[in-house]
Design an enzyme around this catalytic site. Sequence first.
Site, short mmCIF file in Angstrom:
data_model
loop_
_atom_site.label_atom_id
_atom_site.label_comp_id
_atom_site.label_asym_id
_atom_site.label_seq_id
_atom_site.Cartn_x
_atom_site.Cartn_y
_atom_site.Cartn_z
N SER A 126 0.86 -1.20 0.00
CA SER A 126 0.00 0.00 0.00
C SER A 126 0.89 1.24 0.00
O SER A 126 2.07 1.16 0.38
CB SER A 126 -0.86 -0.01 1.26
OG SER A 126 -1.55 1.20 1.44
N TYR A 139 -2.79 -0.29 10.28
CA TYR A 139 -2.67 -0.65 8.86
C TYR A 139 -1.29 -0.23 8.33
O TYR A 139 -0.60 -1.03 7.68
CB TYR A 139 -3.78 0.04 8.08
CG TYR A 139 -3.87 -0.36 6.62
CD1 TYR A 139 -4.32 -1.63 6.26
CD2 TYR A 139 -3.54 0.54 5.61
CE1 TYR A 139 -4.42 -1.99 4.91
CE2 TYR A 139 -3.64 0.18 4.28
CZ TYR A 139 -4.09 -1.08 3.94
OH TYR A 139 -4.18 -1.44 2.61
P1 NAP Z 1 -11.11 -6.66 -0.24
O1 NAP Z 1 -12.01 -6.76 -1.40
O2 NAP Z 1 -11.66 -6.52 1.12
O3 NAP Z 1 -10.15 -7.93 -0.32
C1 NAP Z 1 -9.52 -8.52 0.77
C2 NAP Z 1 -9.45 -10.02 0.48
O4 NAP Z 1 -8.62 -10.63 1.46
C3 NAP Z 1 -10.81 -10.68 0.54
O5 NAP Z 1 -10.97 -11.47 -0.62
C4 NAP Z 1 -10.74 -11.56 1.78
O6 NAP Z 1 -11.47 -12.76 1.58
C5 NAP Z 1 -9.25 -11.82 1.89
N1 NAP Z 1 -8.83 -12.07 3.27
C6 NAP Z 1 -8.95 -11.25 4.35
N2 NAP Z 1 -8.49 -11.86 5.43
C7 NAP Z 1 -8.05 -13.09 5.04
C8 NAP Z 1 -7.48 -14.19 5.70
N3 NAP Z 1 -7.23 -14.17 7.03
N4 NAP Z 1 -7.15 -15.29 4.99
C9 NAP Z 1 -7.39 -15.34 3.65
N5 NAP Z 1 -7.93 -14.33 2.97
C10 NAP Z 1 -8.27 -13.23 3.66
O7 NAP Z 1 -10.10 -5.45 -0.40
P2 NAP Z 1 -9.05 -5.06 -1.53
O8 NAP Z 1 -9.08 -3.59 -1.61
O9 NAP Z 1 -9.22 -5.87 -2.74
O10 NAP Z 1 -7.69 -5.45 -0.77
C11 NAP Z 1 -6.73 -6.35 -1.31
C12 NAP Z 1 -5.35 -5.96 -0.82
O11 NAP Z 1 -5.02 -4.68 -1.35
C13 NAP Z 1 -5.22 -5.83 0.69
O12 NAP Z 1 -3.97 -6.35 1.12
C14 NAP Z 1 -5.27 -4.34 0.92
O13 NAP Z 1 -4.61 -3.96 2.11
C15 NAP Z 1 -4.56 -3.84 -0.32
N6 NAP Z 1 -4.82 -2.45 -0.66
C16 NAP Z 1 -6.09 -2.01 -0.88
C17 NAP Z 1 -6.30 -0.68 -1.21
C18 NAP Z 1 -7.70 -0.11 -1.47
O14 NAP Z 1 -7.86 1.11 -1.46
N7 NAP Z 1 -8.69 -0.94 -1.74
C19 NAP Z 1 -5.23 0.19 -1.31
C20 NAP Z 1 -3.94 -0.28 -1.07
C21 NAP Z 1 -3.76 -1.62 -0.77
P3 NAP Z 1 -12.18 -13.55 2.80
O15 NAP Z 1 -12.81 -12.50 3.66
O16 NAP Z 1 -13.14 -14.46 2.14
O17 NAP Z 1 -11.09 -14.30 3.48
#
Ligand code: NAP
Length: 241
Positions: A126, A139
């Site tokens: 991130s 975070y």
């Molecule tokens: P998201 O849709 O909430 O995706 C998070 C995913 O992680 C979900 O599919 C969830 O599936 C899985 N997950 C969470 N805890 C888990 C666990 N203990 N074991 C296995 N899977 C797990 O959000 P996203 O934005 O796509 O985030 C994906 C990544 O990008 C994250 O690392 C986040 O920090 C990073 N990121 C996001 C943003 C943003 O603005 N969206 C910006 C920078 C970085 P389940 O709940 O089914 O396990």
Amino acid sequence: MTRRVLVTGGGTGIGRAIAQAFAADGCHVTIAGRRRAPLEAAADRPGMEIRVADVTDEGQVEALFDAPYEVVIANAGTGVAARIEDVALEDWQRTLTVNMTGTFLTFRAALRAGMEPGGRLMAIASTASLQGGAYIPAYAASKHGVLGLVRSVAHSVAKRGITCNAICPGFVDTEMAETAITGLMSRHDIPREKALTMVVGGNPMQRLIAPEEVAATAVFLASKGAASINGHAMSVSGGEI
Ligand code: NAP
């Protein structure tokens, strides 16, 4: 040879877009997460396979690696928005465990399983790996930790022809950004439009990043042309950082 790709958290958001980009590229893609339903909905292309696994569980992560993968993307993540005074110990620990320990367990299992030269490890880190923020102490701490891990693993695997990199997106149009927007709406009692303006305010392009833009970066880092990019924190943030 068909490349085998693993994407943790591949059922939703950024992980889903990454999985679909690699599948469209002809790879065999395994997506892992805790909930079966989003995984099943996301595995809508030929060559996609689902595995229910929690990245914080050592045994469940190791069980994902019954055969080595060529590309492993530690994308699963979580976050809570609160000033440090309001962060419960439980939330702090969960954030570090999912984001940091989950990435550690995933990378370690990938290497123990015998990743070959040409292999690619990536973490979806991130911009919070590179800067802090008043409402993201847990975070940002976890994502800074992920970057430290990536930089160390990069040194460890370099001679084997494997790379390890971090992709550092700003706010991406997923459920996680939506949670940030609704959080601002209730915290400041403001309409959605104003909260969205605050969220995208840090990005000079003044918009949310599309998950597909992060996916394209992952596909590039997995390409032969990216063989010398190692230990890098690639900002995908419209110039925010
Ligand atoms: P998201 O849709 O909430 O995706 C998070 C995913 O992680 C979900 O599919 C969830 O599936 C899985 N997950 C969470 N805890 C888990 C666990 N203990 N074991 C296995 N899977 C797990 O959000 P996203 O934005 O796509 O985030 C994906 C990544 O990008 C994250 O690392 C986040 O920090 C990073 N990121 C996001 C943003 C943003 O603005 N969206 C910006 C920078 C970085 P389940 O709940 O089914 O396990």
